[in-house]
Each structure stands twice: as C-alpha cells, then as structure tokens.
Design a protein around this motif. Structure first.
Motif, PDB file in Angstrom:
ATOM      1  N   LEU A 173     105.602  73.591  31.885  1.00 49.40           N
ATOM      2  CA  LEU A 173     104.223  73.953  32.210  1.00 49.40           C
ATOM      3  C   LEU A 173     103.253  73.040  31.474  1.00 49.40           C
ATOM      4  N   TRP A 174     103.484  72.821  30.183  1.00 47.90           N
ATOM      5  CA  TRP A 174     102.615  71.935  29.394  1.00 47.90           C
ATOM      6  C   TRP A 174     102.706  70.498  29.890  1.00 47.90           C
ATOM      7  N   LEU A 175     103.898  70.077  30.263  1.00 50.45           N
ATOM      8  CA  LEU A 175     104.062  68.725  30.793  1.00 50.45           C
ATOM      9  C   LEU A 175     103.276  68.547  32.088  1.00 50.45           C
ATOM     10  N   TRP A 176     103.385  69.511  32.994  1.00 50.95           N
ATOM     11  CA  TRP A 176     102.643  69.439  34.257  1.00 50.95           C
ATOM     12  C   TRP A 176     101.139  69.557  34.044  1.00 50.95           C
ATOM     13  N   ALA A 177     100.723  70.363  33.085  1.00 53.51           N
ATOM     14  CA  ALA A 177      99.292  70.495  32.796  1.00 53.51           C
ATOM     15  C   ALA A 177      98.735  69.170  32.284  1.00 53.51           C
ATOM     16  N   ALA A 178      99.439  68.520  31.369  1.00 56.39           N
ATOM     17  CA  ALA A 178      98.992  67.228  30.844  1.00 56.39           C
ATOM     18  C   ALA A 178      98.958  66.186  31.954  1.00 56.39           C
ATOM     19  N   TRP A 179      99.986  66.154  32.786  1.00 55.35           N
ATOM     20  CA  TRP A 179     100.023  65.197  33.890  1.00 55.35           C
ATOM     21  C   TRP A 179      98.879  65.447  34.858  1.00 55.35           C
ATOM     22  N   SER A 180      98.580  66.693  35.143  1.00 55.47           N
ATOM     23  CA  SER A 180      97.498  67.034  36.075  1.00 55.47           C
ATOM     24  C   SER A 180      96.141  66.589  35.536  1.00 55.47           C
ATOM     25  N   ILE A 181      95.904  66.799  34.256  1.00 52.78           N
ATOM     26  CA  ILE A 181      94.634  66.377  33.654  1.00 52.78           C
ATOM     27  C   ILE A 181      94.501  64.864  33.699  1.00 52.78           C
ATOM     28  N   MET A 182      95.586  64.147  33.404  1.00 55.84           N
ATOM     29  CA  MET A 182      95.537  62.678  33.464  1.00 55.84           C
ATOM     30  C   MET A 182      95.296  62.204  34.892  1.00 55.84           C
ATOM     31  N   ALA A 183      95.961  62.801  35.853  1.00 54.92           N
ATOM     32  CA  ALA A 183      95.771  62.410  37.256  1.00 54.92           C
ATOM     33  C   ALA A 183      94.348  62.693  37.713  1.00 54.92           C
ATOM     34  N   TYR A 184      93.794  63.823  37.314  1.00 57.30           N
ATOM     35  CA  TYR A 184      92.416  64.181  37.658  1.00 57.30           C
ATOM     36  C   TYR A 184      91.439  63.152  37.084  1.00 57.30           C
ATOM     37  N   THR A 185      91.622  62.784  35.830  1.00 57.53           N
ATOM     38  CA  THR A 185      90.744  61.814  35.178  1.00 57.53           C
ATOM     39  C   THR A 185      90.870  60.440  35.826  1.00 57.53           C
ATOM     40  N   ILE A 186      92.083  59.988  36.059  1.00 59.26           N
ATOM     41  CA  ILE A 186      92.294  58.675  36.685  1.00 59.26           C
ATOM     42  C   ILE A 186      91.714  58.655  38.095  1.00 59.26           C
ATOM     43  N   GLY A 187      91.872  59.739  38.824  1.00 61.51           N
ATOM     44  CA  GLY A 187      91.283  59.825  40.168  1.00 61.51           C
ATOM     45  C   GLY A 187      89.777  59.656  40.141  1.00 61.51           C
ATOM     46  N   HIS A 188      89.117  60.273  39.183  1.00 65.89           N
ATOM     47  CA  HIS A 188      87.668  60.128  39.068  1.00 65.89           C
ATOM     48  C   HIS A 188      87.278  58.737  38.573  1.00 65.89           C
ATOM     49  N   LEU A 189      88.087  58.137  37.726  1.00 67.00           N
ATOM     50  CA  LEU A 189      87.806  56.770  37.285  1.00 67.00           C
ATOM     51  C   LEU A 189      87.857  55.799  38.450  1.00 67.00           C
ATOM     52  N   VAL A 190      88.838  55.977  39.316  1.00 63.31           N
ATOM     53  CA  VAL A 190      89.015  55.071  40.447  1.00 63.31           C
ATOM     54  C   VAL A 190      87.926  55.260  41.493  1.00 63.31           C
ATOM     55  N   THR A 191      87.505  56.488  41.715  1.00 67.68           N
ATOM     56  CA  THR A 191      86.528  56.750  42.777  1.00 67.68           C
ATOM     57  C   THR A 191      85.084  56.788  42.281  1.00 67.68           C
ATOM     58  N   GLY A 192      84.861  56.705  40.978  1.00 65.06           N
ATOM     59  CA  GLY A 192      83.505  56.754  40.438  1.00 65.06           C
ATOM     60  C   GLY A 192      82.684  55.537  40.842  1.00 65.06           C
ATOM     61  N   LYS A 193      81.395  55.724  40.944  1.00 63.26           N
ATOM     62  CA  LYS A 193      80.486  54.643  41.330  1.00 63.26           C
ATOM     63  C   LYS A 193      79.328  54.568  40.349  1.00 63.26           C
ATOM     64  N   THR A 194      78.886  53.340  40.080  1.00 63.87           N
ATOM     65  CA  THR A 194      77.716  53.117  39.234  1.00 63.87           C
ATOM     66  C   THR A 194      76.661  52.437  40.081  1.00 63.87           C
ATOM     67  N   ARG A 195      75.449  52.990  40.054  1.00 63.80           N
ATOM     68  CA  ARG A 195      74.348  52.428  40.843  1.00 63.80           C
ATOM     69  C   ARG A 195      73.153  52.188  39.940  1.00 63.80           C
ATOM     70  N   LEU A 196      72.568  51.016  40.084  1.00 64.28           N
ATOM     71  CA  LEU A 196      71.339  50.668  39.378  1.00 64.28           C
ATOM     72  C   LEU A 196      70.311  50.314  40.439  1.00 64.28           C
ATOM     73  N   THR A 197      69.291  51.172  40.563  1.00 64.80           N
ATOM     74  CA  THR A 197      68.220  50.924  41.520  1.00 64.80           C
ATOM     75  C   THR A 197      66.939  50.647  40.740  1.00 64.80           C
ATOM     76  N   SER A 198      65.857  50.474  41.451  1.00 67.73           N
ATOM     77  CA  SER A 198      64.585  50.216  40.774  1.00 67.73           C
ATOM     78  C   SER A 198      64.032  51.463  40.089  1.00 67.73           C
ATOM     79  N   GLN A 199      64.571  52.642  40.415  1.00 69.67           N
ATOM     80  CA  GLN A 199      64.087  53.878  39.806  1.00 69.67           C
ATOM     81  C   GLN A 199      65.070  54.516  38.816  1.00 69.67           C
ATOM     82  N   GLU A 200      66.373  54.317  39.021  1.00 67.70           N
ATOM     83  CA  GLU A 200      67.327  55.053  38.207  1.00 67.70           C
ATOM     84  C   GLU A 200      68.643  54.317  37.999  1.00 67.70           C
TER      85      GLU A 200
END
Length: 105
Positions: free
Chosen positions: A7-34
């Motif tokens: 259970l602990w192994l799967w929980a750790a793996w799930s948290i890492m997969a969740y974080t990596i998924g957000h790292l890969v799909t995250g976007k950074t935008r710099l506009t003239s306002q924000e």
C-alpha cells in the motif's frame, strides 16, 4: 491478503506519477498583463504588482536544477515560477532587467 507494505509503495508511486504528470502538462505564460503557470496548483502574478524579480539558475546544470524566476509583489507575496524552455528563460532575464531598471528610476 493485501500487505500494508505494498500500500505504501503504491501510494508513493501514485504521488510521483501525479507530480510528473503535472510537470509534463504544466504551462508557463508571460503576457503583457500577467505571469501564469499551471502545475499542481495555478500560480498567477499581475505584472503591474511586481516589486522584485530575480532569475535563479545554475549555468550548465539547467538539465538537473530547473531555472526559476523568484518574484515578489508590492504587497510582499512571493512566487516561484519554473522554466525549462530557453526562450522563456530569456524572457525571464528580460523581465527582471526591465523591472530593475524601472524600479531604480
């Protein structure tokens, strides 16, 4: 029978997969306002509220230590925005230089 060790192994793996998924799909935008970055949570800073910006990086180790832009607003709130794209890093350099010259006036 399901052991708690697994259970602990799967929980750790799930948290890492969740974080990596957000790292890969995250976007950074710099506009003239924000400046906005989507990640596990969304970060948003209005450019008109910026008091300080500094690009923090270790040249030559960008592949290991992600370059980041540390920004602080006039109200004292600070945010860290990460980047890996060389064009975005150049924009971060430009933004911090322009803000420094504007605030030094």
């Amino acid at each position: 029978m399901f052991k708690t060790d697994y259970l602990w192994l799967w929980a750790a793996w799930s948290i890492m997969a969740y974080t990596i998924g957000h790292l890969v799909t995250g976007k950074t935008r710099l506009t003239s306002q924000e400046l906005r970055q989507t990640w596990i949570w969304e970060k948003k800073v209005e450019l008109r509220d910026l008091a300080y910006a500094k690009l923090i990086r270790v040249p030559g180790l960008d592949w290991l230590i992600a370059p980041r832009l540390y920004v602080r607003t006039l109200m004292g709130k600070f945010t860290v925005i990460y980047a890996c794209d060389p064009a975005m890093i150049e924009e971060f350099k430009r933004l911090s230089a322009e803000l420094k010259s504007f605030r030094d006036m």
